[in-house]
Design a protein around this motif. Sequence first.
Motif, mmCIF file in Angstrom:
data_model
loop_
_atom_site.group_PDB
_atom_site.id
_atom_site.type_symbol
_atom_site.label_atom_id
_atom_site.label_comp_id
_atom_site.label_asym_id
_atom_site.label_seq_id
_atom_site.Cartn_x
_atom_site.Cartn_y
_atom_site.Cartn_z
ATOM 1 N N PRO A 29 41.876 31.286 49.332
ATOM 2 C CA PRO A 29 41.058 32.187 48.809
ATOM 3 C C PRO A 29 41.106 30.907 47.163
ATOM 4 N N VAL A 30 39.710 30.737 46.504
ATOM 5 C CA VAL A 30 39.422 29.774 45.050
ATOM 6 C C VAL A 30 40.256 30.515 44.254
ATOM 7 N N ARG A 31 40.168 31.608 43.965
ATOM 8 C CA ARG A 31 41.590 32.108 43.109
ATOM 9 C C ARG A 31 42.998 31.684 43.312
ATOM 10 N N ASP A 32 43.134 31.906 44.244
ATOM 11 C CA ASP A 32 44.823 32.002 44.205
ATOM 12 C C ASP A 32 44.622 30.027 43.845
ATOM 13 N N LEU A 33 43.988 29.421 45.025
ATOM 14 C CA LEU A 33 44.174 27.973 45.123
ATOM 15 C C LEU A 33 44.115 27.255 43.087
#
Length: 110
Positions: A29-33
């Motif tokens: 997930p982009v937010r996690d990255l």
Amino acid sequence: MSAIPEQLKLLDDGRLWIEWSDGVQLVYPVRDLRDSSPDALTREKARLAAEKPSTELTILAPEELAPLRITGMQPIGRYAYQIQFSDGHDSGIYTYEYLYSLGKPLPPSD
């Protein structure tokens, strides 16, 4: 860890998908990255937030209000990627080992 990325693509929902040389397929997930960026400023902000949670409201820039997405990825030698995000962040260097550790198994429906 000796696995290296063999295929990368952005899925329709915006997640990053990587197939690794050991056959493992992981999604990110982009937010996690973004929240796991290994750059010094992100780490320092996380440390300060854990020490003393703020009661102040943060003023967000317009690019921070838009849905977060990956706008680019540049290989760094044969060991890492630098990921550019739509909020302007681009200073984190994600080693293959670190990137691998952040991935989530691909759900059966994907």
